[in-house]
Design a protein around this motif. Structure first.
Motif, PDB file in Angstrom:
ATOM      1  N   TRP A 152       0.828  -1.206   0.000  1.00 17.22           N
ATOM      2  CA  TRP A 152       0.000   0.000   0.000  1.00 17.22           C
ATOM      3  C   TRP A 152       0.866   1.262   0.000  1.00 17.22           C
ATOM      4  N   LEU A 153       1.902   1.270   0.827  1.00 15.27           N
ATOM      5  CA  LEU A 153       2.795   2.432   0.900  1.00 15.27           C
ATOM      6  C   LEU A 153       3.544   2.650  -0.423  1.00 15.27           C
ATOM      7  N   ILE A 154       4.002   1.561  -1.049  1.00 13.24           N
ATOM      8  CA  ILE A 154       4.686   1.679  -2.337  1.00 13.24           C
ATOM      9  C   ILE A 154       3.715   2.186  -3.409  1.00 13.24           C
ATOM     10  N   ILE A 158       3.916   5.429  -5.957  1.00 16.14           N
ATOM     11  CA  ILE A 158       3.755   5.341  -7.412  1.00 16.14           C
ATOM     12  C   ILE A 158       2.657   6.279  -7.908  1.00 16.14           C
ATOM     13  N   ASP A 159       1.531   6.309  -7.177  1.00 20.20           N
ATOM     14  CA  ASP A 159       0.353   7.056  -7.640  1.00 20.20           C
ATOM     15  C   ASP A 159       0.432   8.557  -7.389  1.00 20.20           C
ATOM     16  N   PHE A 160       1.189   8.957  -6.345  1.00 14.81           N
ATOM     17  CA  PHE A 160       1.092  10.360  -5.934  1.00 14.81           C
ATOM     18  C   PHE A 160       2.404  11.140  -5.921  1.00 14.81           C
ATOM     19  N   LEU A 167      12.422   6.897  -6.216  1.00 12.76           N
ATOM     20  CA  LEU A 167      13.386   7.395  -5.241  1.00 12.76           C
ATOM     21  C   LEU A 167      12.769   7.401  -3.845  1.00 12.76           C
ATOM     22  N   TRP A 168      11.513   7.844  -3.773  1.00 12.22           N
ATOM     23  CA  TRP A 168      10.795   7.824  -2.491  1.00 12.22           C
ATOM     24  C   TRP A 168      10.537   6.385  -2.041  1.00 12.22           C
ATOM     25  N   SER A 173      11.533   1.785   1.487  1.00  8.78           N
ATOM     26  CA  SER A 173      11.943   0.381   1.593  1.00  8.78           C
ATOM     27  C   SER A 173      13.172   0.230   2.482  1.00  8.78           C
ATOM     28  N   PHE A 174      14.128   1.132   2.310  1.00 13.78           N
ATOM     29  CA  PHE A 174      15.348   1.065   3.108  1.00 13.78           C
ATOM     30  C   PHE A 174      15.038   1.301   4.580  1.00 13.78           C
TER      31      PHE A 174
END
Length: 401
Positions: A152-154, A158-160, A167-168, A173-174
């Motif tokens: 959901w966070l990824i 992607i969407d916003f 990059l975000w 993820s890191f």
């Protein structure tokens, strides 16, 4: 584009199969020579086990190639059509999680065979069907809950977050990887294994004295009931910051002498003193960034070739499907740095007690884990995060000569 994607995965599989055959032929030839590290009987037994493991890996690679073909030819398109109707975030989450769950189910036969046939035959596995089922359910539950949250966070990135969403997504993820390392020894590991503070006695006091002398602050020294699943020996330092703890497998405590255990822990503390963990985190961060940069800029034609539209969900699934190839390409770099770190940690471990104790511990680990002490150079270059036991022991013996 479709043929290009199929060709890439096919070449990747062939290269890995070729390396496995190199290893098999190397071990088969070496097993006829004079034994090193192990006794003659152990040496030949370890060779048979190593060859059996490589044959298992070859079968696994062929199986996964077939699974990839099914996904590529119609599986991904069918799954997308079944789960994505309006293109909402919730539908994309269902698409990704469905792919992960189906992939896990597809891999179950090999997991069952490895645990209850291959490892049982070689005297490693103590896992019962009950433990296996409970572990599988727990892992699935963690995937459904935390995997869905992560996806959901990824998808939000992607969407916003525009053209540079990747990059975000890398930063997110890191951060999550660091959090997992932080909570693993105190929250995740105890879900699968019972952790008990090490009993008062000579071993605990010796370990605490060693930690104090190296300036290693931990939240405690623990014993883990690894033997209920496996007979292999191991120990590790887990966590970051205040959550750091020392974990000894109960198998290690039973099989190694006090001085050998201290030497093994000295090796692990060598990684701490040399800041190897932070070096590997930095290298992993670079690799993760490169992976997101690559997969974040895959053209739409690659998705349409697989019967998909370029949506957030399809981007994540594409990454999951092809990331093993990316990891394989980068593995020589990661493995090379890690092997260098291991030599330094061995030297430090030898200095904690003695060179003889470190060598004795390595030999006992090889014997109990039934590890063949040599490896084909090309295979080791790609895969091995540790030098061969033969190399490690020789390095210790020849130090200062």
């Amino acid at each position: 584009m479709f043929n290009f994607l199929i060709t890439i995965f096919f070449i990747y599989t062939l290269v890995k199969i070729y390396l496995a055959f190199l290893q098999i032929n190397f071990i088969a030839k070496e097993s006829k020579n004079k034994a090193v590290v192990l006794s003659e009987e152990e040496y030949k037994s370890a060779a048979k086990i190593a060859i059996a493991n490589q044959k298992f890996q070859i079968a696994n690679l062929v199986y996964h190639l077939a699974v990839f073909m099914v996904w590529a030819f119609w599986g991904l398109k069918a799954l997308a059509e079944a789960t994505i109707k309006t293109g909402s975030i919730s539908e994309n989450i269902i698409f990704v999680i469905s792919f992960i769950v189906i992939s896990s189910i597809i891999e179950l036969p090999f997991g069952i065979y490895e645990t209850f046939v291959k490892d049982k035959k070689h005297g490693f596995s103590n896992t019962t069907p009950k433990i296996f089922i409970i572990d599988t359910i727990k892992a699935l539950a963690l995937t459904l809950v935390f995997g869905s949250l992560f996806v959901w966070l990824i998808l939000l990135c992607i969407d916003f977050l525009g053209e540079f969403w990747w990059l975000w997504a890398f930063g997110l993820s890191f951060t999550i990887v660091l959090i997992i390392n932080l909570i693993y020894p105190t929250i995740i590991a105890p879900l699968f294994n019972k952790m008990q503070p090490l009993e008062e006695g000579e071993l605990k006091s010796s370990i605490e004295g060693l930690l104090d002398s190296c300036g290693f602050k931990s939240s405690g020294v623990f014993s883990m009931d690894a033997s209920k699943r496996d007979n292999r020996l191991n120990a590790y330092f887990g966590g970051l910051g205040a959550t750091k703890r020392v974990v000894l497998f109960d198998t290690l405590i039973k099989k190694l002498s006090l001085d050998e255990i201290i030497a093994v822990l000295g090796h692990e503390l060598g990684h701490f003193k040399h800041k190897d963990l932070f070096k590997m985190i930095a290298v992993s961060a670079v690799m993760l960034l490169a992976m997101f940069a690559l997969f974040g800029n895959i053209p739409a034609s690659a998705y349409s070739a697989l019967g998909l539209e370029k949506t957030g969900g399809s981007i994540i699934v594409f990454l999951l499907l092809f990331s093993p190839i990316f990891s394989f390409i980068f593995s020589p770099i990661i493995s090379g740095i890690s092997r260098k770190n291991e030599f330094g940690a061995d030297k430090f471990g030898a200095g904690v007690k003695s060179k003889d104790d470190m060598i004795s511990a390595l030999k006992k680990l090889a014997s109990e884990n039934k590890a063949f002490p040599k490896s084909h150079p090309a295979y080791a270059f790609i895969y091995h995060s540790h030098p061969s036991l033969y190399e490690r022991i020789n390095e210790l013996k020849n130090e200062n000569r």
